[in-house]
Design an enzyme around this catalytic site. Structure first.
Site, PDB file in Angstrom:
ATOM      1  N   GLY A  67       0.782  -1.234   0.000  1.00 40.79           N
ATOM      2  CA  GLY A  67       0.000   0.000   0.000  1.00 40.79           C
ATOM      3  C   GLY A  67       0.811   1.280   0.000  1.00 40.79           C
ATOM      4  O   GLY A  67       0.375   2.280   0.574  1.00 40.79           O
ATOM      5  N   ASP A  93      -5.631  -3.455 -18.115  1.00 40.06           N
ATOM      6  CA  ASP A  93      -4.702  -2.363 -18.468  1.00 40.06           C
ATOM      7  C   ASP A  93      -4.998  -1.687 -19.806  1.00 40.06           C
ATOM      8  O   ASP A  93      -4.099  -1.107 -20.413  1.00 40.06           O
ATOM      9  CB  ASP A  93      -3.247  -2.883 -18.495  1.00 40.06           C
ATOM     10  N   ILE A 140     -11.553  -6.827 -11.813  1.00 39.93           N
ATOM     11  CA  ILE A 140     -12.772  -6.197 -11.309  1.00 39.93           C
ATOM     12  C   ILE A 140     -13.953  -6.701 -12.140  1.00 39.93           C
ATOM     13  O   ILE A 140     -13.984  -6.516 -13.357  1.00 39.93           O
ATOM     14  CB  ILE A 140     -12.680  -4.650 -11.407  1.00 39.93           C
ATOM     15  N   HIS A 176      -0.419   1.518 -13.201  1.00 43.53           N
ATOM     16  CA  HIS A 176       0.356   0.393 -13.730  1.00 43.53           C
ATOM     17  C   HIS A 176       1.812   0.833 -13.863  1.00 43.53           C
ATOM     18  O   HIS A 176       2.083   1.932 -14.373  1.00 43.53           O
ATOM     19  CB  HIS A 176      -0.210  -0.029 -15.087  1.00 43.53           C
ATOM     20  N   ASN A 233      -6.720   3.065 -12.206  1.00 44.56           N
ATOM     21  CA  ASN A 233      -5.709   2.076 -11.821  1.00 44.56           C
ATOM     22  C   ASN A 233      -4.338   2.677 -12.110  1.00 44.56           C
ATOM     23  O   ASN A 233      -4.196   3.535 -12.987  1.00 44.56           O
ATOM     24  CB  ASN A 233      -5.889   0.792 -12.631  1.00 44.56           C
ATOM     25  N   GLU A 244       5.267   6.839  -9.338  1.00 49.04           N
ATOM     26  CA  GLU A 244       3.859   6.490  -9.081  1.00 49.04           C
ATOM     27  C   GLU A 244       3.286   7.336  -7.940  1.00 49.04           C
ATOM     28  O   GLU A 244       2.152   7.791  -8.002  1.00 49.04           O
ATOM     29  CB  GLU A 244       3.741   5.011  -8.708  1.00 49.04           C
ATOM     30  N   ASN A 272       1.288   3.179  -2.562  1.00 44.71           N
ATOM     31  CA  ASN A 272       0.478   4.152  -3.320  1.00 44.71           C
ATOM     32  C   ASN A 272      -0.689   4.658  -2.480  1.00 44.71           C
ATOM     33  O   ASN A 272      -1.027   5.845  -2.535  1.00 44.71           O
ATOM     34  CB  ASN A 272      -0.024   3.529  -4.631  1.00 44.71           C
TER      35      ASN A 272
END
Ligand code: GRF
Length: 212
Positions: free
Chosen positions: A11, A149, A92, A108, A106, A178, A13
């Protein structure tokens, strides 16, 4: 913005998003942190910040549809209007994608559409980047669609690949990017500074900056 973050792992991010909210850089309420793994480090980070948590394990459900219904009921119960996937290692279900169309993001760890798709996640992405020998990789924030993606791209930023890189050193350099890029992308949605036209995410002129 009432935001849910879905995470399977450590976690970092999620932490970057919570920090951006705490410092006033992101106008959002962290409404829920949801994981498919009770031991996910992300859940501890959420609890330390006083953010509600939930665990929904796919193995507890008959199939993707039932798993999706429970995800959706957790999101609805916490009045979530936007969802950020941050290292969430599950597909999902279509019903959830439809309910949050253009409101689910999302991140990536590559420059999509390179080094993305089913099976390319986590360390595998960086291994593939090094095996191919590209000079640049990066990070991509995109909208979530029914595939892996492939949704419209919100922000991207390149990161150099260095000669001595291992998957670990590369992953940690990409992660630094990120952690800046994800809060910046969410900020666009919080301020209403984006609209989606087909595959193109159009960013209002006054919102354009790094990564767009
Ligand atoms: C990140 O590299 C993200 O791009 C990928 O999974 C990783 C999650 O890392 N989808 P963390 O759990 O946020 O530290």
């Amino acid at each position: 913005m009432h935001l849910a973050v879905l995470a399977s792992g450590g976690g970092s991010n999620l932490q970057a998003i919570l920090d951006a909210i705490a410092s006033g850089d992101l106008a959002a309420t962290p409404a829920l942190v949801l994981s498919d793994r009770p031991e996910a480090g992300a859940l501890g980070r959420a609890r330390r910040h006083g953010v509600p948590t939930a665990v929904v394990r796919p193995a507890d459900y008959a199939g993707p549809e039932a798993f999706g219904e429970t995800l959706l009921s957790e999101l609805t119960r916490h009045e979530v209007d936007h969802v950020a996937l941050a290292g969430f290692m599950r597909h999902i279900p279509a019903g959830v994608v439809a309910a949050y169309r253009h409101r689910m993001l999302n991140i990536h760890p590559s420059l999509l559409p390179a080094f993305g798709g089913k099976g390319l996640y986590g360390r595998r992405v960086h291994e593939a980047v090094l095996a191919y020998g590209v000079r640049w990789t990066g990070a991509t924030v995109h909208l979530v669609d029914e595939e892996y993606d492939t949704g419209p791209i919100v922000l991207q930023e390149p990161v150099p690949v260095l000669p001595a890189d291992t998957p670990e050193t590369l992953a940690s350099r990409v992660l630094q990017t990120e952690h800046r890029l994800y809060p910046a992308a969410l900020r666009l949605f919080a301020s209403g500074g984006v609209r989606v036209e087909g595959r193109n995410v159009v960013i209002a002129e006054n919102e354009r900056g790094a990564g767009s």
